[in-house]
Design a protein around this motif. Structure first.
Motif, PDB file in Angstrom:
ATOM      1  N   ARG A   1       9.068  -9.818  23.970  1.00 13.02           N
ATOM      2  CA  ARG A   1       9.388 -10.442  22.674  1.00 13.02           C
ATOM      3  C   ARG A   1      10.493 -11.471  22.809  1.00 13.02           C
ATOM      4  NH1 ARG A   1       8.946  -6.223  17.780  1.00 13.02           N
ATOM      5  NH2 ARG A   1       6.970  -5.330  18.395  1.00 13.02           N
TER       6      ARG A   1
ATOM      7  N   PRO B   1       5.309 -15.435  17.192  1.00 14.16           N
ATOM      8  CA  PRO B   1       5.471 -14.216  17.989  1.00 14.16           C
ATOM      9  C   PRO B   1       5.866 -12.999  17.156  1.00 14.16           C
ATOM     10  CG  PRO B   1       7.418 -15.576  18.191  1.00 14.16           C
ATOM     11  CD  PRO B   1       6.471 -16.311  17.292  1.00 14.16           C
TER      12      PRO B   1
ATOM     13  N   CYS C   1       3.268 -18.353  25.454  1.00 13.27           N
ATOM     14  CA  CYS C   1       2.130 -18.732  24.614  1.00 13.27           C
ATOM     15  C   CYS C   1       1.845 -20.230  24.737  1.00 13.27           C
ATOM     16  CB  CYS C   1       2.418 -18.349  23.165  1.00 13.27           C
ATOM     17  SG  CYS C   1       1.147 -18.849  21.993  1.00 13.27           S
TER      18      CYS C   1
ATOM     19  N   THR D   1       0.851 -12.069  23.810  1.00 13.73           N
ATOM     20  CA  THR D   1       0.947 -10.619  23.625  1.00 13.73           C
ATOM     21  C   THR D   1       1.440  -9.909  24.866  1.00 13.73           C
ATOM     22  OG1 THR D   1      -1.365 -10.306  24.246  1.00 13.73           O
ATOM     23  CG2 THR D   1      -0.888 -10.551  21.909  1.00 13.73           C
TER      24      THR D   1
ATOM     25  N   GLU E   1      -0.382  -7.306  19.013  1.00 10.61           N
ATOM     26  CA  GLU E   1       0.589  -7.114  20.088  1.00 10.61           C
ATOM     27  C   GLU E   1       0.296  -5.826  20.865  1.00 10.61           C
ATOM     28  OE1 GLU E   1       5.398  -6.575  20.565  1.00 10.61           O
ATOM     29  OE2 GLU E   1       4.531  -6.988  18.619  1.00 10.61           O
ATOM     30  N   GLU E   2       0.373  -5.949  22.174  1.00 11.43           N
ATOM     31  CA  GLU E   2       0.165  -4.773  23.018  1.00 11.43           C
ATOM     32  C   GLU E   2       1.447  -3.937  23.037  1.00 11.43           C
ATOM     33  OE1 GLU E   2      -0.902  -6.240  26.836  1.00 11.43           O
ATOM     34  OE2 GLU E   2      -2.694  -7.242  26.082  1.00 11.43           O
TER      35      GLU E   2
ATOM     36  N   ARG F   1       8.210 -15.047  24.778  1.00  8.63           N
ATOM     37  CA  ARG F   1       6.847 -14.936  24.243  1.00  8.63           C
ATOM     38  C   ARG F   1       6.353 -16.292  23.746  1.00  8.63           C
ATOM     39  NH1 ARG F   1       5.338 -10.171  20.330  1.00  8.63           N
ATOM     40  NH2 ARG F   1       5.216  -9.172  22.340  1.00  8.63           N
TER      41      ARG F   1
ATOM     42  N   GLY G   1       4.293  -9.243  15.173  1.00  8.93           N
ATOM     43  CA  GLY G   1       3.479  -8.115  15.620  1.00  8.93           C
ATOM     44  C   GLY G   1       2.040  -8.517  15.852  1.00  8.93           C
ATOM     45  N   TYR G   2       1.585  -9.492  15.093  1.00  8.80           N
ATOM     46  CA  TYR G   2       0.247 -10.057  15.279  1.00  8.80           C
ATOM     47  C   TYR G   2       0.459 -11.467  15.797  1.00  8.80           C
ATOM     48  CZ  TYR G   2      -4.503 -11.545  14.184  1.00  8.80           C
ATOM     49  OH  TYR G   2      -5.780 -12.021  14.257  1.00  8.80           O
ATOM     50  N   VAL G   3       0.255 -11.667  17.082  1.00 10.46           N
ATOM     51  CA  VAL G   3       0.560 -12.941  17.724  1.00 10.46           C
ATOM     52  C   VAL G   3      -0.555 -13.944  17.424  1.00 10.46           C
ATOM     53  CG1 VAL G   3       1.004 -14.091  19.917  1.00 10.46           C
ATOM     54  CG2 VAL G   3       1.809 -11.770  19.546  1.00 10.46           C
TER      55      VAL G   3
END
Length: 127
Positions: free
Chosen positions: A59, A89, A67, A55, A123-124, A63, A91-93
């Protein structure tokens, strides 16, 4: 002096020798259960760290790489060998980590069983 017939002297030693394989087998099985639990703990922690690092990274491919690198960083060398890390990767990682369960100690042969850890975080958004 003669011993009386039916004397059971030494019986405890014979019983201990007979029970020793069962005692050792019980201890080995308990240790194996500890390793399975530890593998679940490591997989979950690695997935948490991977999702958290995913996060914070920009992107795209960076990312995904961040991770995977963070997930593998939190595993020791013996556990990294059979580790599989998959990150999504969006919006919700999410991060999924699969670890092989070793036989008796890490770094030796593995059971054909894989334990999985899964973690996800939102995601922040940086403004």
């Amino acid at each position: 002096m003669r011993r009386p017939r039916g004397d059971d002297r030494g019986q405890v030693s014979i019983e201990l020798l007979g029970m020793t394989p069962l005692i050792v087998l019980t201890l080995v099985l308990m240790w194996q259960c500890v390793l399975v639990g530890y593998a679940y703990t490591l997989a979950g922690n690695a997935a948490d760290e991977g999702a958290r690092a995913g996060t914070a990274a920009p992107r795209g491919g960076a990312r995904q790489a961040a991770c995977e690198a963070a997930a593998l960083k939190h595993l020791s060398g013996a556990w990294k060998g059979g580790a599989k890390v998959k990150c999504s990767p969006s919006g919700y990682v999410t991060a999924d980590v699969g670890l092989k369960v070793p036989v008796l100690f890490p770094g030796s042969i593995d059971f054909p069983v894989t334990v999985h850890g899964h973690a996800g975080t939102v995601e922040e958004v940086k403004e």
